[in-house]
Design a protein around this motif. Structure first.
Motif, PDB file in Angstrom:
ATOM      1  N   ASP A  42       0.830  -1.204   0.000  1.00  0.00           N
ATOM      2  CA  ASP A  42       0.000   0.000   0.000  1.00  0.00           C
ATOM      3  C   ASP A  42       0.866   1.257   0.000  1.00  0.00           C
ATOM      4  OD1 ASP A  42      -2.320  -1.465  -0.018  1.00  0.00           O
ATOM      5  OD2 ASP A  42      -2.666  -1.321   2.145  1.00  0.00           O
ATOM      6  N   ASP A  43       1.951   1.233   0.788  1.00  0.00           N
ATOM      7  CA  ASP A  43       2.859   2.381   0.817  1.00  0.00           C
ATOM      8  C   ASP A  43       3.424   2.657  -0.576  1.00  0.00           C
ATOM      9  OD1 ASP A  43       2.609   2.651   3.599  1.00  0.00           O
ATOM     10  OD2 ASP A  43       4.290   1.282   3.977  1.00  0.00           O
ATOM     11  N   CYS A  44       3.828   1.583  -1.259  1.00  0.00           N
ATOM     12  CA  CYS A  44       4.419   1.737  -2.592  1.00  0.00           C
ATOM     13  C   CYS A  44       3.389   2.255  -3.590  1.00  0.00           C
ATOM     14  CB  CYS A  44       4.970   0.395  -3.070  1.00  0.00           C
ATOM     15  SG  CYS A  44       6.386  -0.198  -2.111  1.00  0.00           S
ATOM     16  N   ALA A  45       2.181   1.728  -3.501  1.00  0.00           N
ATOM     17  CA  ALA A  45       1.123   2.170  -4.410  1.00  0.00           C
ATOM     18  C   ALA A  45       0.817   3.647  -4.195  1.00  0.00           C
ATOM     19  CB  ALA A  45      -0.127   1.321  -4.208  1.00  0.00           C
ATOM     20  N   ALA A  46       0.745   4.050  -2.931  1.00  0.00           N
ATOM     21  CA  ALA A  46       0.461   5.457  -2.629  1.00  0.00           C
ATOM     22  C   ALA A  46       1.625   6.351  -3.060  1.00  0.00           C
ATOM     23  CB  ALA A  46       0.200   5.625  -1.134  1.00  0.00           C
ATOM     24  N   GLY A  47       2.837   5.880  -2.847  1.00  0.00           N
ATOM     25  CA  GLY A  47       4.009   6.666  -3.183  1.00  0.00           C
ATOM     26  C   GLY A  47       4.145   6.941  -4.663  1.00  0.00           C
ATOM     27  N   LEU A  48       3.684   6.001  -5.482  1.00  0.00           N
ATOM     28  CA  LEU A  48       3.780   6.164  -6.936  1.00  0.00           C
ATOM     29  C   LEU A  48       2.443   6.512  -7.585  1.00  0.00           C
ATOM     30  CD1 LEU A  48       6.221   3.259  -7.924  1.00  0.00           C
ATOM     31  CD2 LEU A  48       6.743   5.658  -7.471  1.00  0.00           C
ATOM     32  N   GLY A  49       1.379   6.548  -6.772  1.00  0.00           N
ATOM     33  CA  GLY A  49       0.066   6.896  -7.311  1.00  0.00           C
ATOM     34  C   GLY A  49      -0.466   5.864  -8.282  1.00  0.00           C
ATOM     35  N   LEU A  50      -0.246   4.585  -7.986  1.00  0.00           N
ATOM     36  CA  LEU A  50      -0.650   3.504  -8.880  1.00  0.00           C
ATOM     37  C   LEU A  50      -1.489   2.478  -8.121  1.00  0.00           C
ATOM     38  CD1 LEU A  50       2.732   2.979 -10.733  1.00  0.00           C
ATOM     39  CD2 LEU A  50       0.642   3.954 -11.720  1.00  0.00           C
ATOM     40  N   PRO A  51      -2.293   1.674  -8.827  1.00  0.00           N
ATOM     41  CA  PRO A  51      -3.085   0.629  -8.167  1.00  0.00           C
ATOM     42  C   PRO A  51      -2.193  -0.435  -7.515  1.00  0.00           C
ATOM     43  CG  PRO A  51      -3.872   1.049 -10.404  1.00  0.00           C
ATOM     44  CD  PRO A  51      -2.570   1.762 -10.279  1.00  0.00           C
ATOM     45  N   ARG A  52      -2.701  -1.031  -6.457  1.00  0.00           N
ATOM     46  CA  ARG A  52      -1.967  -2.088  -5.764  1.00  0.00           C
ATOM     47  C   ARG A  52      -1.700  -3.270  -6.697  1.00  0.00           C
ATOM     48  NH1 ARG A  52      -4.288  -4.791  -2.333  1.00  0.00           N
ATOM     49  NH2 ARG A  52      -2.722  -5.178  -0.698  1.00  0.00           N
ATOM     50  N   SER A  53      -2.644  -3.573  -7.570  1.00  0.00           N
ATOM     51  CA  SER A  53      -2.467  -4.712  -8.477  1.00  0.00           C
ATOM     52  C   SER A  53      -1.292  -4.492  -9.420  1.00  0.00           C
ATOM     53  CB  SER A  53      -3.755  -4.926  -9.285  1.00  0.00           C
ATOM     54  OG  SER A  53      -4.100  -3.747 -10.011  1.00  0.00           O
ATOM     55  N   THR A  54      -1.086  -3.269  -9.854  1.00  0.00           N
ATOM     56  CA  THR A  54       0.041  -2.950 -10.730  1.00  0.00           C
ATOM     57  C   THR A  54       1.353  -3.062  -9.965  1.00  0.00           C
ATOM     58  OG1 THR A  54      -1.322  -1.449 -12.042  1.00  0.00           O
ATOM     59  CG2 THR A  54       1.071  -1.178 -12.203  1.00  0.00           C
ATOM     60  N   ILE A  55       1.356  -2.527  -8.755  1.00  0.00           N
ATOM     61  CA  ILE A  55       2.572  -2.524  -7.933  1.00  0.00           C
ATOM     62  C   ILE A  55       2.982  -3.940  -7.559  1.00  0.00           C
ATOM     63  CG2 ILE A  55       3.442  -1.923  -5.639  1.00  0.00           C
ATOM     64  CD1 ILE A  55       3.491   0.385  -7.584  1.00  0.00           C
ATOM     65  N   ARG A  56       1.994  -4.808  -7.303  1.00  0.00           N
ATOM     66  CA  ARG A  56       2.296  -6.163  -6.832  1.00  0.00           C
ATOM     67  C   ARG A  56       3.208  -6.909  -7.803  1.00  0.00           C
ATOM     68  NH1 ARG A  56      -2.059 -10.896  -5.119  1.00  0.00           N
ATOM     69  NH2 ARG A  56      -0.506 -12.528  -4.760  1.00  0.00           N
ATOM     70  N   ALA A  57       2.889  -6.884  -9.081  1.00  0.00           N
ATOM     71  CA  ALA A  57       3.674  -7.630 -10.068  1.00  0.00           C
ATOM     72  C   ALA A  57       5.109  -7.124 -10.123  1.00  0.00           C
ATOM     73  CB  ALA A  57       3.018  -7.511 -11.446  1.00  0.00           C
ATOM     74  N   HIS A  58       5.295  -5.825 -10.021  1.00  0.00           N
ATOM     75  CA  HIS A  58       6.647  -5.266 -10.091  1.00  0.00           C
ATOM     76  C   HIS A  58       7.434  -5.553  -8.811  1.00  0.00           C
ATOM     77  CE1 HIS A  58       6.209  -3.279 -13.949  1.00  0.00           C
ATOM     78  NE2 HIS A  58       5.017  -2.837 -13.564  1.00  0.00           N
ATOM     79  N   LEU A  59       6.767  -5.530  -7.684  1.00  0.00           N
ATOM     80  CA  LEU A  59       7.442  -5.906  -6.434  1.00  0.00           C
ATOM     81  C   LEU A  59       7.899  -7.355  -6.490  1.00  0.00           C
ATOM     82  CD1 LEU A  59       5.155  -4.193  -3.768  1.00  0.00           C
ATOM     83  CD2 LEU A  59       7.548  -3.628  -4.242  1.00  0.00           C
ATOM     84  N   ASP A  60       7.029  -8.229  -6.990  1.00  0.00           N
ATOM     85  CA  ASP A  60       7.389  -9.644  -7.107  1.00  0.00           C
ATOM     86  C   ASP A  60       8.615  -9.822  -8.005  1.00  0.00           C
ATOM     87  OD1 ASP A  60       5.286 -10.330  -5.495  1.00  0.00           O
ATOM     88  OD2 ASP A  60       3.966 -10.985  -7.122  1.00  0.00           O
ATOM     89  N   ARG A  61       8.674  -9.065  -9.097  1.00  0.00           N
ATOM     90  CA  ARG A  61       9.819  -9.164 -10.009  1.00  0.00           C
ATOM     91  C   ARG A  61      11.102  -8.689  -9.331  1.00  0.00           C
ATOM     92  NH1 ARG A  61      10.847  -8.807 -15.606  1.00  0.00           N
ATOM     93  NH2 ARG A  61      13.116  -9.041 -15.849  1.00  0.00           N
ATOM     94  N   LEU A  62      11.041  -7.616  -8.576  1.00  0.00           N
ATOM     95  CA  LEU A  62      12.222  -7.090  -7.891  1.00  0.00           C
ATOM     96  C   LEU A  62      12.704  -8.049  -6.795  1.00  0.00           C
ATOM     97  CD1 LEU A  62      11.234  -3.319  -7.646  1.00  0.00           C
ATOM     98  CD2 LEU A  62      13.005  -4.329  -9.099  1.00  0.00           C
ATOM     99  N   VAL A  63      11.772  -8.718  -6.153  1.00  0.00           N
ATOM    100  CA  VAL A  63      12.149  -9.743  -5.164  1.00  0.00           C
ATOM    101  C   VAL A  63      12.797 -10.923  -5.870  1.00  0.00           C
ATOM    102  CG1 VAL A  63      11.258 -11.407  -3.489  1.00  0.00           C
ATOM    103  CG2 VAL A  63      10.402  -9.056  -3.487  1.00  0.00           C
ATOM    104  N   GLU A  64      12.210 -11.341  -6.981  1.00  0.00           N
ATOM    105  CA  GLU A  64      12.747 -12.462  -7.753  1.00  0.00           C
ATOM    106  C   GLU A  64      14.173 -12.176  -8.224  1.00  0.00           C
ATOM    107  OE1 GLU A  64      11.847 -14.689 -12.036  1.00  0.00           O
ATOM    108  OE2 GLU A  64      10.278 -13.541 -11.035  1.00  0.00           O
TER     109      GLU A  64
END
Length: 229
Positions: A42-64
């Motif tokens: 939620d923090d990341c989504a708010a920080g970039l002004g994007l939906p949580r669903s969009t942020i989730r996929a990119h977070l998963d990629r960065l963790v991977e």
């Protein structure tokens, strides 16, 4: 600039840098890196002004790609049963990320040179001897961690190749550009580093020898002809 200094091989570093080629992932990584504390989705989504669903996929990629680390923590003051599920939080695994083809490790050379200067100032030791001592000790440390000289050479970017006679040549110099302008200093550093690595690995089968072929590293491994040390 985004340098993965440890834990990743050259291919993984390249993959990490490629992942940050996506502008949104780069912004997301920088947001987490610069936050000073772990961030939730939620923090990341708010920080970039994007939906949580969009942020989730990119977070998963960065963790991977091992650019972000994950932890789970209960948020708020309530604890125990009924306090809710722990929140998934993200922190940066590295402050910088860099990669090169072929592999270069100028950060290692800079670290060893700076440590040698400091050692010389602190002890009064001649700078040339200080550099040899510092590089040898670092080689020992890396050799002990790797446990095998060829594994270390691969991970350190020397691109070792068999010479057909039981020895090993280095198809790449991790300090190439520096060695062109400061050959004596860099080759001395490299020799001490590799000598220490052989010692740290406990290698009894090889000796380090100069290599006059200027197309690759100034050193090579030769099969030991004498009795073990």
């Amino acid at each position: 600039m985004v340098a993965l200094r440890s834990g990743l091989d050259d291919g993984q570093r390249l993959a990490a840098v490629a992942s940050l080629g996506d502008p949104l992932r780069k912004k997301l990584f920088e947001l987490v890196r610069d936050s000073g504390h772990a961030l939730s989705r939620d923090d990341c989504a708010a920080g970039l002004g994007l939906p949580r669903s969009t942020i989730r996929a990119h977070l998963d990629r960065l963790v991977e790609e091992r650019l972000l680390l994950v932890e789970f923590r209960k948020m708020g003051e309530r604890t125990g049963p009924g306090s809710g599920r722990p929140t998934k939080l993200y922190t940066a695994a590295h402050s910088e990320v860099s990669a090169s083809v072929p592999p270069r490790h100028y950060d290692l050379a800079a670290s060893l040179l700076a440590a040698a200067v400091q050692h010389s100032i602190d002890t009064g030791t001649d700078i040339e001897k200080s550099l040899a001592q510092v590089a040898y000790r670092e080689g020992q440390r890396r050799g002990a961690a790797a446990g095998d000289i060829h594994q270390l050479l691969h991970s350190a970017g020397y691109s070792p190749e068999p010479d057909g006679e039981g020895g090993t040549i280095m198809a790449n110099c991790p300090f190439h550009r520096l060695s062109q302008d400061h050959t004596g200093v860099v080759c001395s550093l490299n020799g001490s580093l590799l000598s220490g690595a052989l010692e740290g690995c406990g290698d009894q089968r090889h000796d380090l020898a100069p290599d006059a072929n200027i197309s690759h590293c100034c050193a090579r491994l030769l099969p030991r002809s004498g009795p073990p040390r």
